[in-house]
Write an enzyme that holds these catalytic residues in place. Structure first.
Site, PDB file in Angstrom:
ATOM      1  N   GLU A 121      40.915  14.329 -45.960  1.00 45.18           N
ATOM      2  CA  GLU A 121      39.794  15.056 -46.094  1.00 45.18           C
ATOM      3  C   GLU A 121      38.707  14.255 -45.390  1.00 45.18           C
ATOM      4  OE1 GLU A 121      39.193  15.668 -50.674  1.00 45.18           O
ATOM      5  OE2 GLU A 121      41.645  15.821 -50.492  1.00 45.18           O
ATOM      6  N   LYS A 123      35.049  12.805 -45.428  1.00 43.68           N
ATOM      7  CA  LYS A 123      34.473  12.171 -46.481  1.00 43.68           C
ATOM      8  C   LYS A 123      33.134  12.778 -46.549  1.00 43.68           C
ATOM      9  CE  LYS A 123      33.689   7.890 -49.009  1.00 43.68           C
ATOM     10  NZ  LYS A 123      32.262   8.009 -49.267  1.00 43.68           N
ATOM     11  N   ASP A 125      29.124  13.171 -47.068  1.00 46.66           N
ATOM     12  CA  ASP A 125      28.141  12.201 -47.445  1.00 46.66           C
ATOM     13  C   ASP A 125      27.028  13.038 -48.227  1.00 46.66           C
ATOM     14  OD1 ASP A 125      26.710   9.902 -47.459  1.00 46.66           O
ATOM     15  OD2 ASP A 125      26.021   9.844 -45.437  1.00 46.66           O
ATOM     16  N   TYR A 232      36.712  19.111 -54.334  1.00 47.52           N
ATOM     17  CA  TYR A 232      37.789  18.545 -53.653  1.00 47.52           C
ATOM     18  C   TYR A 232      38.731  17.864 -54.868  1.00 47.52           C
ATOM     19  CZ  TYR A 232      34.229  14.929 -53.894  1.00 47.52           C
ATOM     20  OH  TYR A 232      33.160  14.197 -53.978  1.00 47.52           O
ATOM     21  N   LYS A 320      36.170   4.212 -43.609  1.00 44.75           N
ATOM     22  CA  LYS A 320      34.846   4.740 -43.330  1.00 44.75           C
ATOM     23  C   LYS A 320      34.664   4.664 -41.670  1.00 44.75           C
ATOM     24  CE  LYS A 320      32.026   4.966 -46.620  1.00 44.75           C
ATOM     25  NZ  LYS A 320      31.247   3.633 -47.098  1.00 44.75           N
ATOM     26  N   CYS A 414      -6.962  13.884 -30.008  1.00 46.74           N
ATOM     27  CA  CYS A 414      -5.806  14.465 -29.627  1.00 46.74           C
ATOM     28  C   CYS A 414      -5.375  14.233 -28.223  1.00 46.74           C
ATOM     29  CB  CYS A 414      -5.912  16.142 -29.683  1.00 46.74           C
ATOM     30  SG  CYS A 414      -4.595  16.960 -29.135  1.00 46.74           S
ATOM     31  N   CYS A 417      -5.837  17.467 -25.915  1.00 46.76           N
ATOM     32  CA  CYS A 417      -7.081  18.378 -25.722  1.00 46.76           C
ATOM     33  C   CYS A 417      -8.296  17.604 -25.970  1.00 46.76           C
ATOM     34  CB  CYS A 417      -6.974  19.380 -26.660  1.00 46.76           C
ATOM     35  SG  CYS A 417      -7.493  19.359 -28.392  1.00 46.76           S
ATOM     36  N   CYS A 432      -4.638  17.465 -34.985  1.00 40.71           N
ATOM     37  CA  CYS A 432      -5.652  17.640 -33.988  1.00 40.71           C
ATOM     38  C   CYS A 432      -6.355  18.722 -34.683  1.00 40.71           C
ATOM     39  CB  CYS A 432      -4.849  18.245 -32.677  1.00 40.71           C
ATOM     40  SG  CYS A 432      -5.796  19.222 -31.472  1.00 40.71           S
ATOM     41  N   CYS A 438      -6.349  23.804 -28.087  1.00 38.85           N
ATOM     42  CA  CYS A 438      -5.647  22.685 -27.634  1.00 38.85           C
ATOM     43  C   CYS A 438      -4.510  23.327 -27.068  1.00 38.85           C
ATOM     44  CB  CYS A 438      -5.330  21.820 -28.953  1.00 38.85           C
ATOM     45  SG  CYS A 438      -3.991  20.618 -28.637  1.00 38.85           S
TER      46      CYS A 438
HETATM   47  S1  IVH Z   1      37.837  11.892 -54.208  1.00 38.53           S
HETATM   48  C1  IVH Z   1      39.094   9.376 -57.685  1.00 38.53           C
HETATM   49  N1  IVH Z   1      37.445  13.210 -51.964  1.00 38.53           N
HETATM   50  O1  IVH Z   1      32.971   9.628 -51.920  1.00 38.53           O
HETATM   51  C2  IVH Z   1      38.709   9.937 -56.462  1.00 38.53           C
HETATM   52  N2  IVH Z   1      35.497  11.787 -52.588  1.00 38.53           N
HETATM   53  O2  IVH Z   1      33.632   6.783 -52.377  1.00 38.53           O
HETATM   54  C3  IVH Z   1      37.609  10.857 -56.467  1.00 38.53           C
HETATM   55  N3  IVH Z   1      33.478  12.013 -51.545  1.00 38.53           N
HETATM   56  O3  IVH Z   1      32.322   9.317 -55.454  1.00 38.53           O
HETATM   57  C4  IVH Z   1      36.778  11.038 -55.162  1.00 38.53           C
HETATM   58  N4  IVH Z   1      34.172  13.247 -49.991  1.00 38.53           N
HETATM   59  O4  IVH Z   1      31.115  11.105 -53.984  1.00 38.53           O
HETATM   60  C5  IVH Z   1      36.880  12.519 -52.768  1.00 38.53           C
HETATM   61  N5  IVH Z   1      36.873  14.670 -49.861  1.00 38.53           N
HETATM   62  C6  IVH Z   1      36.535  13.665 -50.984  1.00 38.53           C
HETATM   63  C7  IVH Z   1      35.143  13.189 -50.769  1.00 38.53           C
HETATM   64  C8  IVH Z   1      34.796  12.236 -51.634  1.00 38.53           C
HETATM   65  C9  IVH Z   1      33.075  12.441 -50.443  1.00 38.53           C
HETATM   66  C10 IVH Z   1      32.553  11.000 -52.139  1.00 38.53           C
HETATM   67  C11 IVH Z   1      32.657  11.123 -53.563  1.00 38.53           C
HETATM   68  C12 IVH Z   1      33.075   9.770 -54.234  1.00 38.53           C
HETATM   69  C13 IVH Z   1      32.703   8.924 -53.075  1.00 38.53           C
HETATM   70  C14 IVH Z   1      33.656   7.693 -53.238  1.00 38.53           C
END
Ligand code: IVH
Length: 691
Positions: A121, A123, A125, A232, A320, A414, A417, A432, A438
């Site tokens: 999945e 991740k 942000d 998720y 990451k 500015c 102008c 400005c 302008c």
């Molecule tokens: S699972 C026990 N799935 O990443 C597992 N976390 O570094 C619970 N996050 O605190 C998390 N996308 O805020 C999971 N597809 C995803 C995620 C995800 C982002 C974040 C989440 C978590 C942090 C962990």
């Protein structure tokens, strides 16, 4: 505003209540959210007015009067929620080798040689949330906090349209769904642009913006920011009716939770490798930020056997992405002038590859940012790119600073102008003062005027606007509508034959393109009120605000009349329009050059009255409603839209004109005020019934 000598007791009472509410909101915005919406001067004048009213009517001093407050702001007002199942984090790895080690460890633990399926999945942000459902109804929302205890954000989470408030169909009696709240890159850019124009704090990235928007004591603020979610995982459930992560996603989908479309089940490390590479390729094109990939053992029985380390599961890991940063040199610092006159410094960089994208400019935001980071021309800097967001300077590499470098002097004139560029005391932005004299502002305003959500005139692209402006073919929006007539010459003057503009003879143009342009212009002559208001480019008035104004004023003549007379009451009563915005709107209509353009325009175009298909047979038709608290079966926006479609008006505050107050969960002072004024109170079911 009424003169203090003429004001009646009733009016004073109403005004005192409004001031108390406005100042309470301003305090929260200022002290807790670092996002003031009132200038010091506006704040002080409210305080002064409050004092004058209280001096005249001492018996009307309210318990919550600003004059009784001793400065100290509220502390974080969120309740605490103990998580029944802790909200854990994930272990991090940074290379495919480490991923291989993780998989080996899983297999060793399970004592197996067979391949194990992993759900891969993106991740996201953002910030993690947990949402609790009882009998399918959303009852509580919380942040992660320290993993054991989080903050109660039920009201705020309830404003996010993607989060189901009621799950239909078969569902475990207790169900806690967890996921990530995020802000899309587009919404982040728009929010920052709005904040920049309003001289407010800028968020560093979408994640910060999402956090700042979610952790608002006033859930109405959260509502106005576009937040989204992906679900998720889960917390407490009375009965786990899924057997794998894949199966869980199917249930989430059926129940109406948004799940990430890029989630994939992988059967081998080779597939995982491909997934990771693919995701990295499309990362910058995704509409939201991601910072890696999460791999989860798919089979829940296996997950349960694997269990947890202290704070992280043994069955999942986060892979990451490498940080998208690079070092390069600042060749120059330029100042851009925007539509509202804001001077934005931009660094011209020695082009450098950052995460696959060639970067040659970075925004420096404003003059304080340059000072704070001590950024100078000739400096080597670390720049960072997060998705589609404009690259930013993280910091200067001081070791590489040339010995003769000089601090950047931010212009007070500015550069476009020559007008003075001034900075209001509490604003981060220098502007400005040239207004439409302008060229930069005039051009940016023209671009805005013809843009898709405004007049939507196809064929007047940015380059053409710039050319036409510099050739004096179009200097103001009015000129757009005389273009066709000016294009063809006239021969009635025997001595000086007017050849006309003859646009069809321009390089790259032809008869057809000119015809198309005129037909696009003519089409835009019939314009809806909300688009027209948006097209004017009033500071802080985006498309949504323009629509609110149109809904409430119905006709252009009505709106203009009230604005010219500086009658702000009706504007202020609109839910979603605050005093700072009102100030900008009123100022716009006091400027002579704006009035001249408007008067020119209305002769050329016809502005349609606001019309929404309304059902005037409804009980709600013609009534004024106020919503307060969190509704469970629909978002506030939905409720409002439904009420409007039944011919009702929706106001932001309770007054003698209010017919009904619809009260949801955690309702605040508005409900109390309604009771005080004897206004009918509806609960959510009553409201739905009337709909
Ligand atoms: S699972 C026990 N799935 O990443 C597992 N976390 O570094 C619970 N996050 O605190 C998390 N996308 O805020 C999971 N597809 C995803 C995620 C995800 C982002 C974040 C989440 C978590 C942090 C962990």
């Amino acid at each position: 505003m009424r003169l203090i000598d003429e004001i009646s007791e009733e009016e004073a009472k109403k005004e005192l209540a409004e001031i108390a509410a406005a100042m309470a909101r301003a305090d929260i915005a200022y002290y807790q959210n670092d996002a003031p919406f009132l200038s010091d001067a506006e704040y002080d004048s409210l305080k002064q007015r409050n004092l004058e009213l209280e001096t005249k009517f001492p018996h009307l001093v309210r318990a919550d009067s600003p004059s009784r407050k001793v400065g100290a702001p509220l502390q974080s007002g969120f309740g605490k929620i103990a998580h029944r199942f802790p909200m854990l984090s994930l272990g991090d790895v940074f290379s495919m080798d480490e991923v291989a080690d993780f998989i080996k460890g899983v297999k060793r633990f399970l004592n197996t040689d067979s391949d194990i399926d992993f759900m891969c999945e993106p991740k996201i942000d953002g910030l993690s949330f947990t949402a609790r459902y009882e009998k399918g109804v959303f009852v509580q929302g919380a942040t992660r906090g320290d993993g054991t205890t989080g903050e109660d954000i039920t009201a705020n989470l309830g404003t996010i349209s993607g989060l189901p408030k009621k799950i239909v169909g078969e569902v475990p009696e207790i169900l806690e769904i967890r996921g990530e709240v995020y802000m899309s890159k587009a919404d982040f850019l728009e929010l920052n642009q709005r904040n920049e124009e309003a001289g407010k704090k800028l968020f560093a990235n979408p994640r910060n913006a999402a956090a700042g928007s979610l952790r608002q004591l006033d859930a109405d603020v959260t509502r106005q920011r576009n937040l989204s979610i992906f679900a998720y995982t889960w917390g407490e459930v009375s009965e786990r009716v899924w057997s794998s992560q894949e199966d869980f996603f199917k249930h989430l989908q059926k129940w109406g939770f948004p799940i990430n479309p890029n989630n994939r089940l992988c059967h081998s490390i080779a597939e995982i490798d491909v997934f990771f590479d693919n995701l990295m390729q499309i990362r910058s094109k995704l509409p939201y930020d991601i910072d890696g990939v999460v791999y989860k053992v798919n089979d829940i029985d296996l997950q349960e056997r694997l269990g947890f380390l202290t704070r992280t599961p043994r069955w999942a890991i986060a892979h990451k992405f490498p940080a998208e940063q690079a070092v390069t040199k600042i060749n120059d610092i330029r100042i851009q002038v925007g539509r509202t006159g804001a001077l934005t410094p931009v660094a011209d960089l020695e082009p450098v590859n950052v995460g696959g994208v060639l970067v040659s400019h970075a925004t420096l935001h404003n003059e304080d940012e340059i000072k704070r980071k001590d950024i100078r021309i000739g400096d080597s800097v670390i720049i960072q790119r997060a998705g589609d967001v404009i690259p930013q300077v993280v910091k200067v590499v001081l070791d590489k600073r040339p010995p003769d470098s000089q601090e950047f002097e931010f212009p007070v004139i500015c550069p476009q102008c020559g007008a003075h560029a001034v900075r209001e005391e509490d604003e981060a932005v220098r502007r400005c003062t040239g207004g439409l004299t302008c060229p930069a502002q005039a051009i940016e305003r023209l671009k805005h005027f013809v843009s898709r959500d405004a007049m939507d005139i196809d064929g007047l692209g940015e380059k053409i606007i710039e050319d036409f402006y510099s050739e004096k073919i179009i200097s103001s929006p009015v000129d757009i509508f005389t273009l066709e007539e000016r294009n063809f010459g006239s021969e009635d003057d025997l001595f000086s034959r007017n050849q006309g503009l003859q646009l069809e003879k321009r390089e790259g143009w032809g008869k057809k393109s000119v015809e198309n342009l005129f037909s696009a212009i003519n089409k835009s002559r019939h314009i809806s009120l909300s688009r027209f208001i948006y097209a004017l480019g009033i500071r802080q008035v985006g498309a949504a605000t323009a629509r609110l104004i149109a809904q409430n004023f119905i006709s252009w003549n009505e709106f203009v009349k009230e604005m010219k007379a500086q009658n702000t009451e009706k504007l202020l009563a609109i839910d979603g329009i605050g005093p700072a915005m009102v100030k900008d709107i009123v100022e716009f209509f006091q400027e002579q050059h704006n009035i001249a353009i408007i008067e020119g325009l209305v002769k050329m175009i016809s502005i349609q009255d606001f019309a929404e298909r309304v059902d005037n047979t409804s009980q709600l038709s013609g009534k004024t409603l106020v919503f307060t608290g969190t509704l469970m079966t629909m978002t506030r926006a939905e409720a409002k839209a439904k009420a409007l479609s039944k011919g009702a008006k929706v106001a932001g505050s309770v007054s003698a004109n209010t017919d009904y107050v619809v009260v949801g969960a955690d309702a605040g002072s508005k409900a109390a005020k309604a009771a005080e004024l004897g206004i009918a109170i509806l609960n959510e079911d009553d409201f739905v019934g009337m709909l």
